[in-house]
Design a protein around this motif. Structure first.
Motif, short mmCIF file in Angstrom:
data_model
loop_
_atom_site.label_atom_id
_atom_site.label_comp_id
_atom_site.label_asym_id
_atom_site.label_seq_id
_atom_site.Cartn_x
_atom_site.Cartn_y
_atom_site.Cartn_z
N GLY A 190 0.82 -1.21 0.00
CA GLY A 190 0.00 0.00 0.00
C GLY A 190 0.85 1.25 0.00
N VAL A 191 0.24 2.35 -0.45
CA VAL A 191 0.90 3.66 -0.48
C VAL A 191 -0.12 4.71 -0.07
N LEU A 192 0.31 5.65 0.78
CA LEU A 192 -0.52 6.78 1.19
C LEU A 192 0.12 8.08 0.70
N GLU A 193 -0.68 8.91 0.05
CA GLU A 193 -0.25 10.23 -0.38
C GLU A 193 -1.30 11.25 0.08
N PRO A 194 -0.88 12.48 0.47
CA PRO A 194 0.50 12.92 0.66
C PRO A 194 1.06 12.34 1.95
N ALA A 195 2.22 11.74 1.88
CA ALA A 195 2.76 10.96 2.99
C ALA A 195 2.89 11.78 4.28
N TYR A 196 3.19 13.06 4.17
CA TYR A 196 3.45 13.87 5.36
C TYR A 196 2.27 14.72 5.78
N ASP A 197 1.14 14.56 5.08
CA ASP A 197 -0.04 15.34 5.43
C ASP A 197 -1.33 14.55 5.25
N VAL A 198 -1.24 13.23 5.17
CA VAL A 198 -2.42 12.39 5.03
C VAL A 198 -3.27 12.53 6.29
N ALA A 199 -4.59 12.47 6.15
CA ALA A 199 -5.45 12.67 7.32
C ALA A 199 -6.53 11.61 7.43
N GLY A 200 -7.41 11.51 6.39
CA GLY A 200 -8.57 10.64 6.52
C GLY A 200 -8.43 9.25 5.94
N GLY A 221 -13.62 14.88 5.28
CA GLY A 221 -12.93 16.05 5.81
C GLY A 221 -11.42 15.93 5.76
N HIS A 222 -10.78 16.83 6.49
CA HIS A 222 -9.33 16.90 6.51
C HIS A 222 -8.85 17.13 7.94
N GLY A 223 -7.57 17.04 8.13
CA GLY A 223 -6.97 17.37 9.42
C GLY A 223 -7.32 16.41 10.53
N LEU A 224 -7.31 16.95 11.77
CA LEU A 224 -7.48 16.10 12.94
C LEU A 224 -8.85 15.46 13.03
N ASP A 225 -9.89 16.15 12.56
CA ASP A 225 -11.22 15.54 12.60
C ASP A 225 -11.26 14.26 11.78
N ALA A 226 -10.68 14.32 10.57
CA ALA A 226 -10.65 13.13 9.71
C ALA A 226 -9.79 12.05 10.33
N ALA A 227 -8.64 12.43 10.89
CA ALA A 227 -7.75 11.45 11.51
C ALA A 227 -8.43 10.76 12.70
N THR A 228 -9.20 11.52 13.46
CA THR A 228 -9.91 10.96 14.61
C THR A 228 -10.95 9.94 14.15
N MET A 229 -11.72 10.30 13.13
CA MET A 229 -12.71 9.36 12.60
C MET A 229 -12.05 8.10 12.04
N ALA A 230 -10.94 8.29 11.34
CA ALA A 230 -10.22 7.14 10.80
C ALA A 230 -9.74 6.23 11.91
#
Length: 403
Positions: A190-200, A221-230
């Protein structure tokens, strides 16, 4: 008959040179501080005439191999994966030897459980089969040690981080399993982009009793909200998966977890798959994701469409599970919408047709799923003009058939 004895006499339990070399590391590996791994390896290589030892770790963007700093390890700049001997070793998971004026530079993959953290490089005066055997075993020991120590140090994270990373990306990377796993019957990359700013975006997988379980998610969404849901979505997936329930029930469990923790307009698209590595039977549930693509003989032959299921968090009905039987060598490409919906200002979306075109160019018989996934992600990003306004994640699964 005496237990522990051979019919022709006692086994030879004397310590050979190779056992002494490896044993010296094994005996103390459990208590070895992370920052002393390099010096311990350098000492071991010095005993076989090795010099200029480097431990090269893949950066999070999967573009460079970055040297680990430490006593006994050679300094130097990051090595690009593309176009270098170390990169060729990394992409093929095979040793690469380069003849020098004063010896041979040997690159050996750092493999642990099918994942590859990077490359071990060392220069020897000459290389024979005995040296290759010892190098392979030292590299295996080094890879396992790095993996073990990684759980309680920031040393390897800092080495791999090529640029500043957002808090959301830190959270996502802490959730992920190894980016690649290769076993006799199945491989994942697997690969995630953008590697240093991925969120959701995120994904997870596990190989349990001959069954590969895999999930890919995209939180709104983006940022911490998306990261929290993920984080909640992946945690719910793992919890349900580990209770051995069916895919449809996993969906319902994830749906309930998101609905209970977030506002009614919050959701996560998800794709859950289950592959029997004995038979090739693939089952999946798709909740708002682009349909996966079936790659056979290195060509996209179909989209794995399935009945419509609401994204996780919207209270959908129990979904229908779709099913297909794979042929040995088949690959499944899963991806989030950010991979195909990106576009330059005023231009059309990248689209699935371009994605399929690049799959046909990059997926070849001699290329591993890890190399294909990496090159596909990087090529698509270049084709988008290095623009990524949304997370763009892909995962490639290969069923190899029964060995």
């Amino acid at each position: 008959m005496t237990v522990g004895r051979y019919e022709d006499g006692d086994p030879d339990l004397s310590e050979s040179f190779g056992e002494k070399l490896l044993g010296g590391l094994l005996d103390h590996a459990h208590a070895l501080p992370p920052d002393r791994i390099g010096s311990a390896l350098a000492d071991a290589f010095a005993r076989i005439g090795g010099r200029e030892v480097r431990i090269l770790l893949q950066d999070y963007g999967q573009r460079n191999l970055v040297p680990l700093a430490g006593d006994g390890l050679a300094d130097g700049d990051p090595v690009p994966i593309d176009g270098s001997a170390a990169g060729r070793c990394f992409l093929t998971s095979r040793p690469v030897e380069v003849l020098l004026a004063d010896g041979v530079r040997v690159h050996v993959p750092l493999l642990d459980g099918g994942d590859q953290a990077g490359v071990l490089a060392v220069t020897l005066d000459a290389v024979d089969d005995d040296a290759r055997r010892i190098l392979h075993r030292l590299a295996t020991l080094a890879a396992g040690t790095v993996q073990t120590k990684n759980g309680y140090t920031d040393l390897f994270f800092r080495t791999r981080r090529g640029e500043p990373m957002s808090v959301a990306a830190e959270i996502q990377w802490s959730l992920l399993p190894p980016l690649a796993m290769a076993m006799p019957r199945v491989a994942v990359a697997g690969v995630l982009e953008p590697a240093y700013d991925v969120a959701g975006d995120s994904f997870d997988y596990a190989l349990n009793d001959g069954v590969l379980h895999l999930a890919m998610i995209d939180a709104m969404g983006h940022g911490l909200d998306a990261a929290t849901m993920a984080t909640v979505a992946i945690g719910a997936y793992r919890h349900a998966r580990r209770t051995s329930v069916e895919l449809s029930e996993i969906y319902l469990f994830m749906d309930r977890a998101i609905a209970e923790q977030f506002a009614p307009d919050h959701f996560v698209t998800a794709q859950m798959l289950r592959l029997d590595t004995d038979t090739g039977r693939l089952q999946w549930v798709n909740a708002g994701h682009p349909a996966p693509m079936l790659i056979r003989a290195h060509r996209v032959v179909s989209r794995l469409d399935s009945p419509t299921t609401l994204p996780v968090g919207f209270g959908g009905d129990q979904p229908q599970v779709s099913e297909v039987t794979l042929t040995p060598g088949d690959r499944i490409l899963c991806f989030t919408d950010g991979l195909i919906e990106e576009h330059e200002t005023g231009q059309e979306e990248f689209g699935e047709d371009q994605l399929i075109d690049w799959v046909h160019r990059l997926d070849r018989a001699d290329r591993s799923v890890r190399a294909v996934a990496r090159d596909l992600s990087h090529t698509l990003r270049r084709a988008r003009g290095e623009t990524t306004t949304d997370d763009a994640t892909l995962v490639v699964v290969e069923w190899r058939g029964r060995a």
